[in-house]
Write a protein that holds these residues in place. Structure first.
Motif, PDB file in Angstrom:
ATOM      1  N   GLN A 318      25.224 120.224 -10.433  1.00 50.96           N
ATOM      2  CA  GLN A 318      24.466 119.249  -9.648  1.00 50.96           C
ATOM      3  C   GLN A 318      25.223 117.943  -9.593  1.00 50.96           C
ATOM      4  N   GLY A 319      25.114 117.264  -8.463  1.00 45.72           N
ATOM      5  CA  GLY A 319      25.750 115.963  -8.313  1.00 45.72           C
ATOM      6  C   GLY A 319      25.695 115.481  -6.881  1.00 45.72           C
ATOM      7  N   VAL A 320      26.471 114.465  -6.597  1.00 42.99           N
ATOM      8  CA  VAL A 320      26.505 113.889  -5.251  1.00 42.99           C
ATOM      9  C   VAL A 320      27.072 114.918  -4.274  1.00 42.99           C
ATOM     10  N   ALA A 321      26.459 115.026  -3.108  1.00 45.64           N
ATOM     11  CA  ALA A 321      26.884 115.989  -2.097  1.00 45.64           C
ATOM     12  C   ALA A 321      28.300 115.675  -1.618  1.00 45.64           C
ATOM     13  N   PRO A 322      29.023 116.691  -1.093  1.00 45.42           N
ATOM     14  CA  PRO A 322      30.426 116.499  -0.692  1.00 45.42           C
ATOM     15  C   PRO A 322      30.659 115.361   0.296  1.00 45.42           C
ATOM     16  N   ASN A 323      29.678 115.082   1.164  1.00 39.73           N
ATOM     17  CA  ASN A 323      29.868 114.002   2.134  1.00 39.73           C
ATOM     18  C   ASN A 323      29.579 112.616   1.551  1.00 39.73           C
ATOM     19  N   GLY A 324      29.253 112.584   0.250  1.00 36.38           N
ATOM     20  CA  GLY A 324      29.015 111.314  -0.416  1.00 36.38           C
ATOM     21  C   GLY A 324      27.609 110.783  -0.278  1.00 36.38           C
ATOM     22  N   SER A 325      26.743 111.529   0.412  1.00 40.94           N
ATOM     23  CA  SER A 325      25.369 111.093   0.608  1.00 40.94           C
ATOM     24  C   SER A 325      24.429 112.234   0.259  1.00 40.94           C
ATOM     25  N   GLY A 326      23.438 111.960  -0.575  1.00 39.80           N
ATOM     26  CA  GLY A 326      22.506 113.003  -0.947  1.00 39.80           C
ATOM     27  C   GLY A 326      22.944 113.746  -2.198  1.00 39.80           C
ATOM     28  N   VAL A 327      22.299 114.871  -2.453  1.00 42.81           N
ATOM     29  CA  VAL A 327      22.494 115.627  -3.687  1.00 42.81           C
ATOM     30  C   VAL A 327      22.780 117.082  -3.368  1.00 42.81           C
ATOM     31  N   GLU A 328      23.733 117.657  -4.101  1.00 38.43           N
ATOM     32  CA  GLU A 328      23.992 119.090  -4.018  1.00 38.43           C
ATOM     33  C   GLU A 328      23.534 119.773  -5.298  1.00 38.43           C
ATOM     34  N   VAL A 329      22.844 120.895  -5.164  1.00 43.22           N
ATOM     35  CA  VAL A 329      22.536 121.792  -6.272  1.00 43.22           C
ATOM     36  C   VAL A 329      23.204 123.123  -5.963  1.00 43.22           C
ATOM     37  N   THR A 330      24.090 123.575  -6.856  1.00 41.74           N
ATOM     38  CA  THR A 330      24.804 124.836  -6.663  1.00 41.74           C
ATOM     39  C   THR A 330      24.532 125.768  -7.834  1.00 41.74           C
ATOM     40  N   VAL A 331      24.269 127.034  -7.510  1.00 41.02           N
ATOM     41  CA  VAL A 331      24.095 128.065  -8.523  1.00 41.02           C
ATOM     42  C   VAL A 331      25.190 129.104  -8.357  1.00 41.02           C
ATOM     43  N   TYR A 332      25.823 129.494  -9.452  1.00 39.49           N
ATOM     44  CA  TYR A 332      26.686 130.668  -9.477  1.00 39.49           C
ATOM     45  C   TYR A 332      25.928 131.758 -10.219  1.00 39.49           C
ATOM     46  N   LEU A 333      25.675 132.855  -9.530  1.00 37.59           N
ATOM     47  CA  LEU A 333      24.796 133.922 -10.004  1.00 37.59           C
ATOM     48  C   LEU A 333      25.564 135.230 -10.096  1.00 37.59           C
ATOM     49  N   LEU A 334      25.534 135.876 -11.266  1.00 33.43           N
ATOM     50  CA  LEU A 334      26.176 137.176 -11.465  1.00 33.43           C
ATOM     51  C   LEU A 334      25.207 138.295 -11.133  1.00 33.43           C
ATOM     52  N   LEU A 335      25.642 139.215 -10.285  1.00 33.36           N
ATOM     53  CA  LEU A 335      24.879 140.415  -9.947  1.00 33.36           C
ATOM     54  C   LEU A 335      25.837 141.602 -10.023  1.00 33.36           C
ATOM     55  N   GLY A 336      26.002 142.157 -11.210  1.00 36.51           N
ATOM     56  CA  GLY A 336      26.964 143.234 -11.372  1.00 36.51           C
ATOM     57  C   GLY A 336      28.364 142.738 -11.095  1.00 36.51           C
ATOM     58  N   THR A 359      18.081 131.517  -4.509  1.00 39.57           N
ATOM     59  CA  THR A 359      18.688 132.281  -5.597  1.00 39.57           C
ATOM     60  C   THR A 359      17.838 133.512  -5.929  1.00 39.57           C
ATOM     61  N   LEU A 360      16.534 133.342  -5.993  1.00 38.89           N
ATOM     62  CA  LEU A 360      15.653 134.473  -6.284  1.00 38.89           C
ATOM     63  C   LEU A 360      15.701 135.504  -5.163  1.00 38.89           C
ATOM     64  N   ALA A 361      15.846 135.053  -3.913  1.00 39.66           N
ATOM     65  CA  ALA A 361      15.955 135.993  -2.794  1.00 39.66           C
ATOM     66  C   ALA A 361      17.214 136.830  -2.918  1.00 39.66           C
ATOM     67  N   VAL A 362      18.337 136.194  -3.279  1.00 44.68           N
ATOM     68  CA  VAL A 362      19.593 136.926  -3.448  1.00 44.68           C
ATOM     69  C   VAL A 362      19.488 137.895  -4.628  1.00 44.68           C
ATOM     70  N   ALA A 363      18.917 137.419  -5.747  1.00 45.46           N
ATOM     71  CA  ALA A 363      18.775 138.269  -6.924  1.00 45.46           C
ATOM     72  C   ALA A 363      17.861 139.449  -6.633  1.00 45.46           C
ATOM     73  N   GLY A 364      16.778 139.210  -5.891  1.00 43.60           N
ATOM     74  CA  GLY A 364      15.841 140.280  -5.579  1.00 43.60           C
ATOM     75  C   GLY A 364      16.421 141.326  -4.654  1.00 43.60           C
ATOM     76  N   ALA A 365      17.395 140.941  -3.811  1.00 39.62           N
ATOM     77  CA  ALA A 365      17.969 141.876  -2.836  1.00 39.62           C
ATOM     78  C   ALA A 365      18.790 142.968  -3.503  1.00 39.62           C
ATOM     79  N   ARG A 366      19.186 142.787  -4.753  1.00 41.27           N
ATOM     80  CA  ARG A 366      20.043 143.776  -5.408  1.00 41.27           C
ATOM     81  C   ARG A 366      19.318 145.090  -5.623  1.00 41.27           C
ATOM     82  N   SER A 367      17.951 145.071  -5.641  1.00 42.16           N
ATOM     83  CA  SER A 367      17.194 146.289  -5.918  1.00 42.16           C
ATOM     84  C   SER A 367      16.820 147.040  -4.652  1.00 42.16           C
ATOM     85  N   LEU A 368      17.181 146.481  -3.475  1.00 38.90           N
ATOM     86  CA  LEU A 368      16.793 147.123  -2.233  1.00 38.90           C
ATOM     87  C   LEU A 368      17.678 148.334  -1.932  1.00 38.90           C
TER      88      LEU A 368
END
Length: 368
Positions: A318-336, A359-368
Protein backbone atom coordinates in the motif's frame (compact mmCIF):
# COMPACT_ATOMS: atom_id res chain seq x y z
CA UNK A 1 -2.39 -19.46 9.86
CA UNK A 2 -0.52 -17.49 7.19
CA UNK A 3 1.96 -19.19 4.84
CA UNK A 4 5.15 -19.93 6.84
CA UNK A 5 7.50 -18.43 4.25
CA UNK A 6 5.51 -15.21 4.22
CA UNK A 7 5.49 -14.93 7.99
CA UNK A 8 9.29 -15.02 8.06
CA UNK A 9 9.48 -12.28 5.43
CA UNK A 10 7.02 -9.81 6.92
CA UNK A 11 6.79 -7.90 10.15
CA UNK A 12 2.99 -8.04 10.59
CA UNK A 13 0.07 -10.20 9.59
CA UNK A 14 -2.68 -8.30 7.83
CA UNK A 15 -5.97 -8.78 6.01
CA UNK A 16 -6.93 -6.57 3.10
CA UNK A 17 -7.85 -3.56 5.14
CA UNK A 18 -7.24 0.17 4.99
CA UNK A 19 -4.36 1.56 7.04
CA UNK A 20 -5.60 4.36 9.27
CA UNK A 21 -2.67 6.55 8.29
CA UNK A 22 -4.03 6.55 4.74
CA UNK A 23 -7.81 6.29 5.19
CA UNK A 24 -8.20 8.92 7.89
CA UNK A 25 -11.43 10.50 6.72
CA UNK A 26 -14.94 9.08 7.27
CA UNK A 27 -15.92 6.65 4.54
CA UNK A 28 -19.45 5.80 3.50
CA UNK A 29 -20.72 2.78 1.58
CA UNK A 30 -21.19 2.58 -2.17
CA UNK A 31 -24.67 3.89 -3.14
CA UNK A 32 -27.17 1.13 -3.93
CA UNK A 33 -27.56 2.31 -7.51
CA UNK A 34 -23.91 1.57 -8.28
CA UNK A 35 -23.39 -1.50 -6.10
CA UNK A 36 -22.33 -4.73 -7.73
CA UNK A 37 -25.19 -7.19 -8.19
CA UNK A 38 -23.25 -10.46 -8.06
CA UNK A 39 -23.39 -12.81 -5.09
CA UNK A 40 -20.30 -13.22 -2.94
CA UNK A 41 -18.63 -16.64 -3.08
CA UNK A 42 -18.94 -17.00 0.70
CA UNK A 43 -22.48 -15.82 1.55
CA UNK A 44 -25.58 -18.06 1.32
CA UNK A 45 -27.56 -18.26 -1.90
CA UNK A 46 -30.23 -15.59 -2.21
CA UNK A 47 -28.08 -12.70 -0.95
CA UNK A 48 -26.45 -10.08 -3.15
CA UNK A 49 -24.00 -7.32 -2.31
CA UNK A 50 -25.64 -3.91 -1.95
CA UNK A 51 -22.94 -1.86 -0.22
CA UNK A 52 -19.24 -1.88 0.59
CA UNK A 53 -16.84 0.51 2.24
CA UNK A 54 -14.58 1.02 5.25
CA UNK A 55 -14.80 2.69 8.65
CA UNK A 56 -12.25 4.70 10.60
CA UNK A 57 -11.21 4.00 14.18
CA UNK A 58 -13.50 6.77 15.42
CA UNK A 59 -16.46 5.37 13.50
CA UNK A 60 -15.83 1.90 14.93
CA UNK A 61 -15.48 3.28 18.47
CA UNK A 62 -18.84 5.10 18.23
CA UNK A 63 -20.55 1.71 18.02
CA UNK A 64 -19.49 0.76 21.57
CA UNK A 65 -21.16 1.74 24.86
CA UNK A 66 -18.09 3.84 25.80
CA UNK A 67 -16.50 5.32 22.65
CA UNK A 68 -13.56 6.86 24.54
CA UNK A 69 -12.67 3.54 26.15
CA UNK A 70 -13.11 1.75 22.81
CA UNK A 71 -10.73 4.17 21.05
CA UNK A 72 -8.08 3.64 23.73
CA UNK A 73 -8.39 -0.15 23.64
CA UNK A 74 -8.46 -0.38 19.85
CA UNK A 75 -5.20 1.57 19.68
CA UNK A 76 -3.63 -0.62 22.38
CA UNK A 77 -4.57 -3.77 20.42
CA UNK A 78 -3.02 -2.39 17.24
CA UNK A 79 -6.25 -1.82 15.26
CA UNK A 80 -5.21 -0.75 11.76
CA UNK A 81 -8.27 -0.72 9.52
CA UNK A 82 -11.65 -2.00 8.43
CA UNK A 83 -13.50 -3.08 5.30
CA UNK A 84 -17.17 -4.10 5.27
CA UNK A 85 -19.71 -5.61 2.87
CA UNK A 86 -23.50 -5.56 3.19
CA UNK A 87 -25.81 -8.06 1.49
CA UNK A 88 -29.59 -8.23 1.09
CA UNK A 89 -32.16 -10.60 -0.38
CA UNK A 90 -33.80 -13.74 0.97
CA UNK A 91 -32.26 -17.10 1.89
CA UNK A 92 -33.94 -20.44 2.53
CA UNK A 93 -33.45 -19.82 6.25
CA UNK A 94 -35.25 -16.46 6.04
CA UNK A 95 -32.24 -14.15 6.34
CA UNK A 96 -32.87 -10.86 4.53
CA UNK A 97 -29.68 -8.94 5.39
CA UNK A 98 -26.11 -9.85 6.27
CA UNK A 99 -22.97 -7.86 6.96
CA UNK A 100 -19.36 -9.06 6.85
CA UNK A 101 -16.92 -6.65 8.50
CA UNK A 102 -13.14 -7.23 8.56
CA UNK A 103 -10.94 -5.68 11.25
CA UNK A 104 -7.14 -5.66 10.92
CA UNK A 105 -4.93 -5.76 14.01
CA UNK A 106 -1.17 -5.55 14.30
CA UNK A 107 -0.88 -9.15 15.55
CA UNK A 108 -2.98 -12.29 16.19
CA UNK A 109 -2.80 -11.48 19.93
CA UNK A 110 -4.44 -8.11 19.30
CA UNK A 111 -7.27 -9.70 17.31
CA UNK A 112 -7.78 -12.31 20.06
CA UNK A 113 -7.97 -9.67 22.81
CA UNK A 114 -10.40 -7.56 20.78
CA UNK A 115 -12.84 -10.38 20.01
CA UNK A 116 -14.48 -10.68 23.43
CA UNK A 117 -14.67 -6.87 23.76
CA UNK A 118 -16.39 -6.55 20.38
CA UNK A 119 -18.85 -9.33 21.20
CA UNK A 120 -19.63 -7.95 24.67
CA UNK A 121 -20.10 -4.43 23.31
CA UNK A 122 -22.53 -5.49 20.59
CA UNK A 123 -24.41 -7.76 23.01
CA UNK A 124 -24.86 -4.89 25.47
CA UNK A 125 -25.86 -2.35 22.81
CA UNK A 126 -28.41 -4.64 21.10
CA UNK A 127 -29.56 -6.90 23.93
CA UNK A 128 -28.07 -10.08 22.47
CA UNK A 129 -26.84 -13.13 24.40
CA UNK A 130 -24.03 -15.68 23.88
CA UNK A 131 -24.90 -18.92 22.07
CA UNK A 132 -22.81 -22.09 21.58
CA UNK A 133 -21.26 -22.53 18.12
CA UNK A 134 -18.53 -24.99 17.08
CA UNK A 135 -15.13 -23.36 16.59
CA UNK A 136 -14.19 -22.14 13.12
CA UNK A 137 -10.75 -20.67 12.46
CA UNK A 138 -8.53 -19.85 15.44
CA UNK A 139 -11.30 -18.61 17.76
CA UNK A 140 -15.03 -17.88 17.56
CA UNK A 141 -17.70 -16.17 19.65
CA UNK A 142 -21.40 -15.98 18.78
CA UNK A 143 -24.26 -13.88 20.14
CA UNK A 144 -27.94 -13.95 19.18
CA UNK A 145 -31.36 -12.59 20.07
CA UNK A 146 -34.17 -10.25 19.04
CA UNK A 147 -33.71 -6.53 18.56
CA UNK A 148 -35.89 -3.89 16.91
CA UNK A 149 -38.45 -6.50 15.89
CA UNK A 150 -36.01 -8.78 14.04
CA UNK A 151 -33.74 -11.68 14.95
CA UNK A 152 -29.96 -11.33 14.73
CA UNK A 153 -27.08 -13.74 15.03
CA UNK A 154 -23.57 -12.29 15.04
CA UNK A 155 -20.40 -14.36 14.86
CA UNK A 156 -16.93 -13.00 15.61
CA UNK A 157 -14.34 -15.12 13.81
CA UNK A 158 -10.65 -14.62 14.61
CA UNK A 159 -8.11 -16.00 12.18
CA UNK A 160 -4.52 -14.84 12.50
CA UNK A 161 -4.28 -11.05 12.78
CA UNK A 162 -7.80 -10.29 11.68
CA UNK A 163 -11.20 -10.33 13.34
CA UNK A 164 -14.28 -10.82 11.18
CA UNK A 165 -17.79 -9.90 12.28
CA UNK A 166 -20.66 -11.69 10.51
CA UNK A 167 -24.14 -10.38 11.38
CA UNK A 168 -27.17 -12.13 9.88
CA UNK A 169 -30.70 -10.74 10.36
CA UNK A 170 -34.06 -12.41 9.75
CA UNK A 171 -37.48 -10.83 10.38
CA UNK A 172 -39.34 -14.01 11.40
CA UNK A 173 -36.86 -16.90 11.70
CA UNK A 174 -33.47 -17.88 13.11
CA UNK A 175 -30.56 -16.63 10.94
CA UNK A 176 -27.91 -18.61 12.86
CA UNK A 177 -27.40 -21.22 10.12
CA UNK A 178 -26.67 -18.49 7.55
CA UNK A 179 -24.18 -16.77 9.87
CA UNK A 180 -22.39 -20.08 10.45
CA UNK A 181 -22.40 -20.93 6.73
CA UNK A 182 -20.79 -17.56 5.96
CA UNK A 183 -18.10 -18.08 8.61
CA UNK A 184 -17.37 -21.56 7.26
CA UNK A 185 -17.26 -20.26 3.71
CA UNK A 186 -14.74 -17.56 4.60
CA UNK A 187 -12.56 -19.98 6.51
CA UNK A 188 -12.68 -22.82 3.99
CA UNK A 189 -11.97 -20.48 1.08
CA UNK A 190 -8.70 -19.56 2.78
CA UNK A 191 -7.73 -23.19 3.45
CA UNK A 192 -8.24 -24.89 0.09
CA UNK A 193 -5.02 -25.63 -1.77
CA UNK A 194 -5.19 -24.65 -5.42
CA UNK A 195 -4.66 -27.22 -8.18
CA UNK A 196 -2.11 -26.64 -10.93
CA UNK A 197 -3.38 -24.51 -13.81
CA UNK A 198 -2.57 -25.19 -17.46
CA UNK A 199 -1.56 -22.35 -19.75
CA UNK A 200 -4.73 -22.63 -21.81
CA UNK A 201 -7.02 -22.22 -18.80
CA UNK A 202 -5.36 -19.46 -16.76
CA UNK A 203 -7.69 -16.88 -18.34
CA UNK A 204 -10.65 -18.33 -16.44
CA UNK A 205 -9.23 -16.86 -13.23
CA UNK A 206 -9.64 -13.32 -14.57
CA UNK A 207 -12.69 -11.60 -13.08
CA UNK A 208 -15.45 -10.34 -15.34
CA UNK A 209 -17.59 -7.24 -15.04
CA UNK A 210 -20.03 -9.33 -12.99
CA UNK A 211 -17.51 -9.32 -10.12
CA UNK A 212 -16.92 -5.54 -10.37
CA UNK A 213 -19.15 -2.66 -9.27
CA UNK A 214 -21.76 -1.70 -11.83
CA UNK A 215 -20.04 1.50 -12.98
CA UNK A 216 -16.86 -0.28 -14.19
CA UNK A 217 -15.91 -1.17 -17.76
CA UNK A 218 -13.04 -3.22 -19.19
CA UNK A 219 -10.38 -0.71 -20.25
CA UNK A 220 -7.72 -3.13 -21.54
CA UNK A 221 -6.84 -6.81 -21.64
CA UNK A 222 -4.19 -9.01 -23.17
CA UNK A 223 -1.02 -10.90 -22.28
CA UNK A 224 2.75 -10.53 -21.98
CA UNK A 225 5.64 -12.79 -22.87
CA UNK A 226 8.55 -13.54 -20.55
CA UNK A 227 10.66 -10.88 -22.27
CA UNK A 228 7.88 -8.30 -21.97
CA UNK A 229 7.36 -9.12 -18.27
CA UNK A 230 11.07 -8.69 -17.57
CA UNK A 231 10.91 -5.16 -18.97
CA UNK A 232 8.39 -4.18 -16.29
CA UNK A 233 11.04 -4.59 -13.55
CA UNK A 234 13.68 -2.00 -12.65
CA UNK A 235 16.46 -4.46 -13.62
CA UNK A 236 15.18 -6.26 -16.74
CA UNK A 237 18.23 -8.52 -17.23
CA UNK A 238 18.07 -9.76 -13.66
CA UNK A 239 14.31 -10.24 -13.96
CA UNK A 240 14.66 -12.18 -17.22
CA UNK A 241 17.09 -14.58 -15.56
CA UNK A 242 14.83 -14.95 -12.50
CA UNK A 243 11.72 -15.62 -14.60
CA UNK A 244 13.54 -18.24 -16.65
CA UNK A 245 14.78 -19.96 -13.48
CA UNK A 246 11.22 -20.07 -12.11
CA UNK A 247 9.82 -21.53 -15.36
CA UNK A 248 7.65 -18.49 -16.16
CA UNK A 249 5.20 -19.56 -18.88
CA UNK A 250 2.75 -16.78 -19.64
CA UNK A 251 0.85 -13.74 -18.42
CA UNK A 252 -2.71 -12.59 -18.97
CA UNK A 253 -4.25 -9.37 -17.67
CA UNK A 254 -7.48 -7.42 -17.57
CA UNK A 255 -7.82 -3.78 -16.54
CA UNK A 256 -11.03 -2.17 -15.30
CA UNK A 257 -11.92 1.50 -14.83
CA UNK A 258 -14.95 3.56 -13.88
CA UNK A 259 -16.73 5.23 -16.78
CA UNK A 260 -16.43 8.72 -15.35
CA UNK A 261 -13.05 8.26 -13.65
CA UNK A 262 -14.46 9.46 -10.34
CA UNK A 263 -15.02 7.56 -7.09
CA UNK A 264 -18.48 6.90 -5.66
CA UNK A 265 -17.26 7.52 -2.10
CA UNK A 266 -13.88 8.22 -0.43
CA UNK A 267 -11.76 5.13 -0.94
CA UNK A 268 -13.78 3.68 -3.82
CA UNK A 269 -11.51 2.39 -6.59
CA UNK A 270 -11.54 4.12 -9.97
CA UNK A 271 -9.24 1.53 -11.55
CA UNK A 272 -8.52 -2.14 -10.84
CA UNK A 273 -5.85 -4.25 -12.54
CA UNK A 274 -5.74 -8.04 -12.41
CA UNK A 275 -2.60 -9.64 -13.83
CA UNK A 276 -2.05 -13.43 -13.70
CA UNK A 277 1.42 -14.96 -13.97
CA UNK A 278 1.64 -18.68 -14.76
CA UNK A 279 4.66 -20.70 -13.61
CA UNK A 280 5.61 -24.34 -14.10
CA UNK A 281 5.01 -25.44 -10.51
CA UNK A 282 3.56 -24.15 -7.24
CA UNK A 283 7.10 -23.89 -5.84
CA UNK A 284 8.10 -21.64 -8.75
CA UNK A 285 5.14 -19.33 -8.08
CA UNK A 286 5.92 -19.35 -4.36
CA UNK A 287 9.47 -18.15 -5.01
CA UNK A 288 8.19 -15.51 -7.40
CA UNK A 289 5.82 -13.89 -4.90
CA UNK A 290 8.40 -12.01 -2.75
CA UNK A 291 10.42 -11.10 -5.86
CA UNK A 292 7.40 -9.52 -7.56
CA UNK A 293 6.26 -7.77 -4.37
CA UNK A 294 9.72 -6.39 -3.59
CA UNK A 295 10.07 -5.27 -7.20
CA UNK A 296 6.81 -3.32 -7.18
CA UNK A 297 7.57 -1.82 -3.78
CA UNK A 298 10.98 -0.64 -5.03
CA UNK A 299 9.67 0.66 -8.35
CA UNK A 300 6.68 2.58 -6.97
CA UNK A 301 7.94 3.56 -3.53
CA UNK A 302 5.12 1.70 -1.78
CA UNK A 303 5.61 -0.78 1.03
CA UNK A 304 4.71 -4.32 1.94
CA UNK A 305 2.45 -4.12 4.98
CA UNK A 306 1.78 -7.77 5.71
CA UNK A 307 0.47 -11.22 4.84
CA UNK A 308 -2.86 -13.00 5.03
CA UNK A 309 -4.25 -16.46 4.43
CA UNK A 310 -6.34 -16.48 1.25
CA UNK A 311 -5.67 -19.01 -1.49
CA UNK A 312 -2.21 -20.45 -0.89
CA UNK A 313 -0.86 -17.27 0.69
CA UNK A 314 -0.86 -13.57 -0.13
CA UNK A 315 0.81 -10.30 0.72
CA UNK A 316 -0.39 -6.72 0.51
CA UNK A 317 1.35 -3.50 -0.46
CA UNK A 318 0.00 0.00 0.00
CA UNK A 319 1.12 3.53 -0.70
CA UNK A 320 0.82 6.54 -2.96
CA UNK A 321 -0.57 5.67 -6.40
CA UNK A 322 1.87 5.65 -9.38
CA UNK A 323 0.58 8.98 -10.70
CA UNK A 324 1.39 10.62 -7.36
CA UNK A 325 -2.24 11.22 -6.45
CA UNK A 326 -4.43 8.92 -4.41
CA UNK A 327 -3.70 5.50 -2.93
CA UNK A 328 -2.83 2.13 -4.41
CA UNK A 329 -3.61 -1.18 -2.68
CA UNK A 330 -1.95 -4.19 -4.34
CA UNK A 331 -2.33 -7.86 -3.45
CA UNK A 332 -0.07 -10.66 -4.66
CA UNK A 333 -2.08 -13.87 -4.34
CA UNK A 334 -0.78 -17.44 -4.76
CA UNK A 335 -3.14 -19.93 -6.41
CA UNK A 336 -1.17 -23.09 -7.06
CA UNK A 337 1.25 -22.33 -9.89
CA UNK A 338 -0.40 -18.95 -10.58
CA UNK A 339 0.71 -15.66 -9.01
CA UNK A 340 -2.06 -13.07 -9.28
CA UNK A 341 -1.56 -9.33 -8.86
CA UNK A 342 -4.64 -7.28 -7.96
CA UNK A 343 -4.02 -3.51 -7.89
CA UNK A 344 -6.77 -1.04 -6.98
CA UNK A 345 -6.33 2.74 -7.10
CA UNK A 346 -8.51 5.44 -5.56
CA UNK A 347 -7.98 9.21 -5.82
CA UNK A 348 -9.21 9.93 -2.29
CA UNK A 349 -8.53 7.09 0.12
CA UNK A 350 -7.41 3.47 0.38
CA UNK A 351 -9.49 1.26 -1.99
CA UNK A 352 -9.26 -1.70 0.37
CA UNK A 353 -12.87 -2.89 0.08
CA UNK A 354 -12.76 -3.06 -3.72
CA UNK A 355 -9.30 -4.69 -3.69
CA UNK A 356 -10.46 -7.34 -1.25
CA UNK A 357 -13.66 -8.09 -3.18
CA UNK A 358 -11.67 -8.54 -6.41
CA UNK A 359 -9.11 -10.73 -4.65
CA UNK A 360 -11.87 -12.99 -3.34
CA UNK A 361 -13.38 -13.19 -6.84
CA UNK A 362 -10.03 -14.33 -8.28
CA UNK A 363 -9.48 -16.80 -5.42
CA UNK A 364 -13.01 -18.18 -5.78
CA UNK A 365 -12.59 -18.74 -9.54
CA UNK A 366 -9.97 -21.44 -8.95
CA UNK A 367 -12.70 -23.94 -7.97
CA UNK A 368 -14.79 -23.43 -11.10
Amino acid sequence: MPHARLVSLLTALVIMLAMTSVAASPVGGRPLATAQASASPFVPDGLEEIERGSRTLNQIAEGFPSPAEARRLLRSWGWEGNAYYNYAGSTDAGTDSLEVSFHLFGSPAGATEAMSYFAAGRALMLGLSPIPVARIGDELLAISGSRDGVNETTIYLQDGAFLIRISAVAPASDPTSDAIATAEGLHLQAQVTSPLVRSGSVERLLPTLRELPADFVVSDEGGRSQAEMAQTFLRPREAASFLADQDFQTNVYRYFATREGSSAYPGAATSIEVSLHLFGTSADADRALPYYADGRAEALGIRVVGAYDIGDGAIMLQGVAPNGSGVEVTVYLLLGNVLARISAVSPDGAPTADALATTLAVAGARSL
